[in-house]
Write an enzyme that holds these catalytic residues in place. Sequence first.
Site, PDB file in Angstrom:
ATOM      1  N   GLU A  28       0.902  -1.323   0.422  1.00  0.00           N
ATOM      2  CA  GLU A  28       0.213   0.049   0.147  1.00  0.00           C
ATOM      3  C   GLU A  28       0.875   1.397  -0.033  1.00  0.00           C
ATOM      4  O   GLU A  28       1.643   1.538   0.716  1.00  0.00           O
ATOM      5  CB  GLU A  28      -0.889   0.335   1.349  1.00  0.00           C
ATOM      6  N   GLY A  59      -6.375   0.854   4.165  1.00  0.00           N
ATOM      7  CA  GLY A  59      -8.301   1.511   4.410  1.00  0.00           C
ATOM      8  C   GLY A  59      -8.585   2.260   3.037  1.00  0.00           C
ATOM      9  O   GLY A  59      -9.683   2.431   2.462  1.00  0.00           O
ATOM     10  N   GLY A  60      -7.518   2.893   2.631  1.00  0.00           N
ATOM     11  CA  GLY A  60      -7.957   2.892   0.649  1.00  0.00           C
ATOM     12  C   GLY A  60      -8.695   4.559   1.010  1.00  0.00           C
ATOM     13  O   GLY A  60      -9.141   4.696   1.868  1.00  0.00           O
ATOM     14  N   THR A  61      -9.616   4.691  -0.811  1.00  0.00           N
ATOM     15  CA  THR A  61     -10.304   6.022  -0.671  1.00  0.00           C
ATOM     16  C   THR A  61     -11.364   5.993   0.762  1.00  0.00           C
ATOM     17  O   THR A  61     -11.568   7.158   1.437  1.00  0.00           O
ATOM     18  CB  THR A  61     -10.554   6.196  -1.654  1.00  0.00           C
ATOM     19  N   CYS A  62     -12.385   4.826   0.745  1.00  0.00           N
ATOM     20  CA  CYS A  62     -13.740   4.587   1.560  1.00  0.00           C
ATOM     21  C   CYS A  62     -12.593   4.618   3.253  1.00  0.00           C
ATOM     22  O   CYS A  62     -13.600   6.259   3.499  1.00  0.00           O
ATOM     23  CB  CYS A  62     -13.408   3.409   1.074  1.00  0.00           C
ATOM     24  N   GLU A 120     -25.322  20.495 -12.793  1.00  0.00           N
ATOM     25  CA  GLU A 120     -25.216  19.742 -13.585  1.00  0.00           C
ATOM     26  C   GLU A 120     -25.742  19.546 -15.078  1.00  0.00           C
ATOM     27  O   GLU A 120     -26.354  20.532 -15.453  1.00  0.00           O
ATOM     28  CB  GLU A 120     -26.460  18.970 -13.266  1.00  0.00           C
ATOM     29  N   VAL A 157     -17.542  15.354 -10.882  1.00  0.00           N
ATOM     30  CA  VAL A 157     -16.832  14.438 -12.036  1.00  0.00           C
ATOM     31  C   VAL A 157     -16.884  13.176 -12.427  1.00  0.00           C
ATOM     32  O   VAL A 157     -17.074  13.263 -13.723  1.00  0.00           O
ATOM     33  CB  VAL A 157     -16.251  15.950 -13.442  1.00  0.00           C
ATOM     34  N   ASP A 216     -12.728  -0.655  -7.284  1.00  0.00           N
ATOM     35  CA  ASP A 216     -13.110   0.694  -8.529  1.00  0.00           C
ATOM     36  C   ASP A 216     -11.722   0.766  -9.908  1.00  0.00           C
ATOM     37  O   ASP A 216     -13.004   1.552 -11.029  1.00  0.00           O
ATOM     38  CB  ASP A 216     -12.337   1.994  -7.536  1.00  0.00           C
ATOM     39  N   HIS A 265     -43.914  -2.510  15.128  1.00  0.00           N
ATOM     40  CA  HIS A 265     -44.134  -0.502  14.535  1.00  0.00           C
ATOM     41  C   HIS A 265     -44.567  -0.246  16.099  1.00  0.00           C
ATOM     42  O   HIS A 265     -43.931  -0.902  17.488  1.00  0.00           O
ATOM     43  CB  HIS A 265     -45.674  -1.054  15.232  1.00  0.00           C
TER      44      HIS A 265
HETATM   45  C1  LIG Z   1     -16.203  10.962  -1.611  1.00  0.00           C
HETATM   46  C2  LIG Z   1     -16.668   9.295  -1.438  1.00  0.00           C
HETATM   47  C3  LIG Z   1     -17.818   9.161  -0.431  1.00  0.00           C
HETATM   48  C4  LIG Z   1     -17.860   7.987  -1.011  1.00  0.00           C
HETATM   49  N1  LIG Z   1     -18.975   7.615  -0.458  1.00  0.00           N
HETATM   50  C5  LIG Z   1     -19.074   5.618  -0.661  1.00  0.00           C
HETATM   51  C6  LIG Z   1     -19.880   5.220   0.214  1.00  0.00           C
HETATM   52  O1  LIG Z   1     -20.869   6.025   1.054  1.00  0.00           O
HETATM   53  N2  LIG Z   1     -20.364   3.985   0.482  1.00  0.00           N
HETATM   54  C7  LIG Z   1     -19.565   2.922  -0.741  1.00  0.00           C
HETATM   55  O2  LIG Z   1     -19.766   1.642  -0.806  1.00  0.00           O
HETATM   56  N3  LIG Z   1     -18.642   3.996  -1.386  1.00  0.00           N
HETATM   57  C8  LIG Z   1     -18.039   5.248  -0.850  1.00  0.00           C
HETATM   58  N4  LIG Z   1     -17.550   5.803  -2.159  1.00  0.00           N
HETATM   59  C9  LIG Z   1     -16.506   4.514  -3.343  1.00  0.00           C
HETATM   60  C10 LIG Z   1     -15.517   3.613  -2.293  1.00  0.00           C
HETATM   61  O3  LIG Z   1     -14.578   4.854  -1.509  1.00  0.00           O
HETATM   62  C11 LIG Z   1     -15.070   3.167  -3.310  1.00  0.00           C
HETATM   63  O4  LIG Z   1     -15.546   2.313  -4.293  1.00  0.00           O
HETATM   64  C12 LIG Z   1     -13.786   2.150  -2.791  1.00  0.00           C
HETATM   65  O5  LIG Z   1     -13.056   2.979  -1.872  1.00  0.00           O
HETATM   66  C13 LIG Z   1     -12.567   1.271  -3.496  1.00  0.00           C
HETATM   67  O6  LIG Z   1     -12.526   0.516  -3.004  1.00  0.00           O
HETATM   68  P1  LIG Z   1     -10.819   0.219  -3.808  1.00  0.00           P
HETATM   69  O7  LIG Z   1      -9.997  -0.798  -2.852  1.00  0.00           O
HETATM   70  O8  LIG Z   1     -11.490   0.051  -5.212  1.00  0.00           O
HETATM   71  O9  LIG Z   1     -10.011   1.242  -4.003  1.00  0.00           O
HETATM   72  P2  LIG Z   1      -9.637   1.909  -2.819  1.00  0.00           P
HETATM   73  O10 LIG Z   1     -10.899   2.269  -2.189  1.00  0.00           O
HETATM   74  O11 LIG Z   1      -8.998   3.421  -3.601  1.00  0.00           O
HETATM   75  O12 LIG Z   1      -7.645   1.590  -2.218  1.00  0.00           O
HETATM   76  C14 LIG Z   1      -6.996   1.640  -3.216  1.00  0.00           C
HETATM   77  C15 LIG Z   1      -5.773   1.837  -2.552  1.00  0.00           C
HETATM   78  O13 LIG Z   1      -4.700   1.145  -3.655  1.00  0.00           O
HETATM   79  C16 LIG Z   1      -3.403   2.443  -3.379  1.00  0.00           C
HETATM   80  N5  LIG Z   1      -2.564   2.442  -4.308  1.00  0.00           N
HETATM   81  C17 LIG Z   1      -2.793   2.791  -5.346  1.00  0.00           C
HETATM   82  N6  LIG Z   1      -1.687   2.482  -6.018  1.00  0.00           N
HETATM   83  C18 LIG Z   1      -0.793   2.064  -5.712  1.00  0.00           C
HETATM   84  C19 LIG Z   1       0.044   1.441  -5.975  1.00  0.00           C
HETATM   85  N7  LIG Z   1       0.967   1.188  -7.171  1.00  0.00           N
HETATM   86  N8  LIG Z   1       0.510   0.126  -5.149  1.00  0.00           N
HETATM   87  C20 LIG Z   1       0.978   0.391  -4.173  1.00  0.00           C
HETATM   88  N9  LIG Z   1      -0.703   0.952  -3.101  1.00  0.00           N
HETATM   89  C21 LIG Z   1      -1.226   1.341  -4.644  1.00  0.00           C
HETATM   90  C22 LIG Z   1      -4.145   4.359  -2.780  1.00  0.00           C
HETATM   91  O14 LIG Z   1      -3.525   4.228  -1.801  1.00  0.00           O
HETATM   92  C23 LIG Z   1      -5.406   3.256  -1.836  1.00  0.00           C
HETATM   93  O15 LIG Z   1      -5.069   2.884  -0.373  1.00  0.00           O
HETATM   94  C24 LIG Z   1     -16.870   7.230  -2.153  1.00  0.00           C
HETATM   95  C25 LIG Z   1     -15.842   7.571  -2.906  1.00  0.00           C
HETATM   96  C26 LIG Z   1     -15.731   8.679  -2.669  1.00  0.00           C
HETATM   97  C27 LIG Z   1     -14.556   9.989  -3.334  1.00  0.00           C
END
Ligand SMILES: Cc1cc2nc3c(=O)[nH]c(=O)nc-3n(C[C@H](O)[C@H](O)[C@H](O)COP(=O)(O)OP(=O)(O)OC[C@H]3O[C@@H](n4cnc5c(N)ncnc54)[C@H](O)[C@@H]3O)c2cc1C
Length: 506
Positions: free
Chosen positions: A60, A65-68, A230, A308, A350, A484
């Site tokens: 990582e 925990g990534g984006t989520c 939009e 977007v 994603d 209820h």
């Molecule tokens: C503002 C916002 C709100 C959201 N709200 C929701 C919600 O309420 N419910 C929901 O289900 N989804 C929500 N999402 C979407 C959700 O966050 C994503 O669908 C989810 O995080 C995707 O998971 P993932 O594991 O595919 O990728 P990610 O969570 O993006 O994790 C990928 C990880 O890989 C790492 N990485 C990238 N390239 C490399 C590399 N070359 N080497 C090592 N590590 C790397 C990144 O740093 C990241 O930590 C939201 C997204 C955003 C932006």
Amino acid sequence: MIFRIKRLPGFFWKILRIIIQTTSGDILMNKKIVIIGAGPGGYAAAVRAAQSGAEVTIIENDTIGGTCLNRGCIPSKIMQTTAALLDKFQRAEEFGIDADSKARLNIQRLMERKSKIIQTQISGLHSTLQHHNIRYISGTGCIRHNGVVIATPQQSEASEIPYDKLILAVGSSPSEIPGFPFDGEHILSSNHALDLRELPESLLIIGGGVIGCEFAFIMSAFGVKVTIVEALSGILPLPSVDDDCSKVLLREMKKSKINVLVNRSADSYETKNGKIHVTLTPSVFAKNLSERDKKPVIIEVDKILVCVGRKPDIAGMGLENISVKTDEKGWVIADENMETHAENVYAIGDILGPAKIMLAHVASTEGIISAENAMGGSRVMNYQVVPNAIFTMPEVANAGLTETQAKAQGFDVCSGKVLFRTLGKAHVIGEIAGEAKIVSDAASGKILGVHIVGPHATDLIAEATLAIQMGCSVKELAQTIHAHPTLAEIMMEASFEAMGGARNLR
Ligand SMILES: Cc1cc2nc3c(=O)[nH]c(=O)nc-3n(C[C@H](O)[C@H](O)[C@H](O)COP(=O)(O)OP(=O)(O)OC[C@H]3O[C@@H](n4cnc5c(N)ncnc54)[C@H](O)[C@@H]3O)c2cc1C
């Protein structure tokens, strides 16, 4: 069996090992599984693979925990929770509370709370990985060639990590639009918006999709004057969102004094005396516009938030070194077993793009499936019954088909709709806006889709998802006793409504 094999003389044991390795290596030898990316897709895959006996390494390059966890679901829902509370506080008198002073946001405290929650989750995830003996490398992963990944930590030397199976889970990041590059000051991405230390007086949100609409309600509840633009003709223009839900949400946006401009695109901007002047032109999708609507409009705001869409994070990954295929937008192509075109390489989450639904729980499910398949399984990902949760105010949620989709698939559709204002509980909690709609097959009564806009819609959708997954009929749901007074009664009531039009059910 294993005990007896170990007691064979050395030579026979060696031969047996070679046979096992070349034929059914899964039985005794640890498979080396490497995962790049530790978001909800990657860490779910890592845990499942480790539980199945694999030797797992996860790489990582940012924070577990990534984006989520760090820039998506969790921080945005922390902000939405505060926004909803603030909204309720403004209505204190209605609930019989004499509030001494007007409630207002303390953004520093909110950010502290956000960091604390995220930190707790990060620690929990690290403990889970440790518990399953998963090797965690903090660094960037890149594919060298078939069977080998290079991990480059920030502070130390790169190392080669061999794999039997590789799972790509690198996720996505916010997309820019021409003329509006992110600078964190005037032009914000969702990452910036989740980390604001000071609120702007006014904000233009470009994009009325899920993330744009969630931020519109949050910022408006915080007291920011919000405009949302939009390019299409309505908000939440997603195939999975029912038109009626989108209309109810638009009405609620207007009630919250959010200025909504549809059929328009942000064309350019300039800054004058610390303010941003944005030119909005009719969008290329707009049809039958009046002369007035054809004219560009200029609006003045303090900041612009661009929502977007997202782009895949695949730059520098070395995908070309093993012939992983991508589509024209760069999203990785994987089949229903999560396998890419490259041998022994899976892709999840994603990076598969919007066609495969970009949600955390989809990423985690794909992660588990990829891990099981990497360990010799043959599970298939089902995208038909995925709950969709949109944390606007009121919330929007759906599962299964919309009426339009069901008709397009040839169903004789029967739908039942009930307003939240008909429920006692909605009045008790003071949240009466919204409705629930059940889309069913008229012939069998089978539930095809459920669409809710209203209080706690994102929790209520769980029952609907289970009902669709189990092939439940509206009659079965209507005959299920619901407590209820609860909001869940809306599912029962909407089922009764849908039964009214179904044949041979009563
Ligand atoms: C503002 C916002 C709100 C959201 N709200 C929701 C919600 O309420 N419910 C929901 O289900 N989804 C929500 N999402 C979407 C959700 O966050 C994503 O669908 C989810 O995080 C995707 O998971 P993932 O594991 O595919 O990728 P990610 O969570 O993006 O994790 C990928 C990880 O890989 C790492 N990485 C990238 N390239 C490399 C590399 N070359 N080497 C090592 N590590 C790397 C990144 O740093 C990241 O930590 C939201 C997204 C955003 C932006």
